[in-house]
Enzyme design. Sequence first.
Site, mmCIF file in Angstrom:
data_model
loop_
_atom_site.group_PDB
_atom_site.id
_atom_site.type_symbol
_atom_site.label_atom_id
_atom_site.label_comp_id
_atom_site.label_asym_id
_atom_site.label_seq_id
_atom_site.Cartn_x
_atom_site.Cartn_y
_atom_site.Cartn_z
ATOM 1 C CB SER A 113 -0.952 -0.043 1.191
ATOM 2 O OG SER A 113 -1.841 1.023 1.125
ATOM 3 C CG HIS A 114 0.217 3.643 3.350
ATOM 4 N ND1 HIS A 114 -0.616 2.560 3.470
ATOM 5 C CD2 HIS A 114 0.703 3.888 4.580
ATOM 6 C CE1 HIS A 114 -0.645 2.169 4.738
ATOM 7 N NE2 HIS A 114 0.150 2.966 5.434
ATOM 8 C CG ASP A 278 -2.795 3.981 -1.656
ATOM 9 O OD1 ASP A 278 -3.514 3.936 -2.661
ATOM 10 O OD2 ASP A 278 -2.805 3.108 -0.762
ATOM 11 C CG ASP A 280 -2.880 -0.519 -2.593
ATOM 12 O OD1 ASP A 280 -2.672 0.602 -2.076
ATOM 13 O OD2 ASP A 280 -3.601 -1.369 -2.061
ATOM 14 C CG ASP A 282 -6.226 0.841 -1.217
ATOM 15 O OD1 ASP A 282 -5.320 1.691 -1.097
ATOM 16 O OD2 ASP A 282 -6.258 -0.213 -0.557
ATOM 17 N NE ARG A 283 -3.995 4.003 2.853
ATOM 18 C CZ ARG A 283 -3.511 4.171 4.069
ATOM 19 N NH1 ARG A 283 -3.058 5.354 4.446
ATOM 20 N NH2 ARG A 283 -3.459 3.168 4.917
ATOM 21 C CE LYS A 377 -7.714 2.047 1.946
ATOM 22 N NZ LYS A 377 -7.361 0.813 2.629
HETATM 23 C C1 G16 Z 1 -5.216 -0.550 5.397
HETATM 24 C C2 G16 Z 1 -6.611 -1.014 5.638
HETATM 25 C C3 G16 Z 1 -7.452 0.137 6.083
HETATM 26 C C4 G16 Z 1 -6.842 0.805 7.295
HETATM 27 C C5 G16 Z 1 -5.423 1.213 6.993
HETATM 28 C C6 G16 Z 1 -4.673 1.762 8.197
HETATM 29 O O1 G16 Z 1 -5.170 0.341 4.338
HETATM 30 O O2 G16 Z 1 -7.186 -1.565 4.465
HETATM 31 O O3 G16 Z 1 -8.713 -0.360 6.366
HETATM 32 O O4 G16 Z 1 -7.583 1.912 7.666
HETATM 33 O O5 G16 Z 1 -4.713 0.082 6.551
HETATM 34 O O6 G16 Z 1 -4.503 0.767 9.121
HETATM 35 P P1 G16 Z 1 -3.605 0.981 10.392
HETATM 36 O O7 G16 Z 1 -4.175 2.167 11.102
HETATM 37 O O8 G16 Z 1 -3.774 -0.309 11.143
HETATM 38 O O9 G16 Z 1 -2.186 1.244 9.958
HETATM 39 P P2 G16 Z 1 -4.072 0.212 3.205
HETATM 40 O O10 G16 Z 1 -4.361 1.363 2.280
HETATM 41 O O11 G16 Z 1 -2.759 0.314 3.929
HETATM 42 O O12 G16 Z 1 -4.297 -1.124 2.605
#
Ligand code: G16
Length: 544
Positions: A113-114, A278, A280, A282-283, A377
């Site tokens: 992800s990010h 981000d 991937d 989704d954000r 998302k």
């Molecule tokens: C993932 C989850 C999200 C979550 C985020 C942050 O996002 O899919 O539902 O809100 O992590 O999680 P944390 O607060 O535990 O770091 P992504 O975009 O990283 O896949």
Amino acid sequence: MAVEIRKTTPYPDQKPGTSGLRKKVKVFLQGNYLENFVQSVFDTVETADGATLVVGGDGRYFNRQAIQIILRMAAANGVGRVLVGRGGLLSTPAASCVIRKHRALGGFVLSASHNPGGPEEDFGIKFNVANGGPAPESFTDRVYQRSRVIDAYRIVSAPDLDIDTPGRSRIGDMEIEVIDPVADYAELMEHLFDFGLIRSGFRSGALTLRFDAMHAVTGPYAKRILEETLSAAPGSVVNAVPLEDFGGGHPDPNLVHARELAAVMYSGRPPTLGAASDGDGDRNMIMGANCFVTPSDSLAILAANAHLVPGYKDGLRGVARSMPTGRAVDRVAAAMGIECYETPTGWKFFGNLLDARRITLCGEESFGTGSDHVREKDGLWAVLFWLNLIALRKQSVAAIVADHWRRFGRDYYSRHDYEGIEVPVAEGIMGRLQDLLAELPGRAFGDYRVTLADDFRYVDPVDGSVSEHQGIRIAFDNSSRIVFRLSGTGTEGATLRVYMERYERDPNLHNLPTQEALADLIAIAEDLCQVKKRTGMAQPSVMT
Ligand code: G16
């Protein structure tokens, strides 16, 4: 084609976090680390025989090698057909879309992800199930249990496949189809939004855009949809070429990591809409001229206006937000007379509500917004939604936000992250908060009196499954709230997240600087958790 059964030994640390297994690349490169996890998934899936599987990722370092390993293991585990995004690319929402459209058994989404990418940085793998969404905890728990005892994995020997040329090939009985990663997703977007209206906005110059793809996977999607299909001016999409290390950046769309975009949006001649996505895809981050829209406000605004947009013209069945997300959307739901669900952090918790058709829109403070169109998302979806609204209402982003606050009041909101805390110190902070819970109700901090203090426990209204310890919630009698939780997506040390919000009805007080508006709560939060005192950090690492 001979299937080899190769011996392996378990790794103790393959427990998926908030969203799949995320580790340093170096961890994935050791021994059979990836193979063990992939086989644990195949062993957990009832049968893969003859089924269709989707594979793709955000293009980060190790994406291509991982795909070749997964393809050889899929052939050995009886998969009938694999759809792979060209170049190994599939954004997370596009993977969800492809799984649903092609009725696949599920898919492997390769992304951290990010988190940054590169040989020294992070990699991740997540399994999405047949509804297109991340596997629920009941599934990931079984994968983890399997990974602790696994002693062999299945693989076939085959040369690396060409994943850059669209078309079909085979490994033994298994067919591999390299697909255009954008096509299915772009078609879905066209059904949801008024492309004609957005296109005329761009053509007339009434609508201008800067979309920062942060050298991550959304680049090709944004170029095709925003510039080629919707006629946004060439160059509206910047940093559009996905790179294995995201150009050395941190593909996290917030004011800190997307600072180039923020600078443009606060400059002399900003475009109508500024947005970023981000690693991937989704954000999303949404900005207007001299204006930043918090993800919690964005969710509320989209919910309040959804009936104006083709895909949601029949209204919303219900909405949901993760527990730490600001409560602006609750006010919209109350005004509409629809249900608003509060779920733990993690998109997977929305899956049951979406499948049971209890909700249409959902979102999280962590820059995630989405709907029932897929089960992830969706960054670009949110951008198209905003473009559609702006074109329709013929108002600036700032005006749309101000109207919303006038109607519903403003929820000032901020999240403070303290990154890289030593794990025992972070556990000490959470332990202290736990110990305080019983004595907090009724206690006053200046003008703030505690009305609720608990450790969030979620009972899924659809299947009754229970998730405990999902974050400390402390609510006050003036509609303010502080939430504390540890991140489940980091790969080094621990990250404490402190979420603060305060409701303001008075329109004369809607334009205070956020940190100033939240100053009392920031002080109370430190009093409660003592993160600065215990870590010696003078400031949060990131404030959003
Ligand atoms: C993932 C989850 C999200 C979550 C985020 C942050 O996002 O899919 O539902 O809100 O992590 O999680 P944390 O607060 O535990 O770091 P992504 O975009 O990283 O896949």
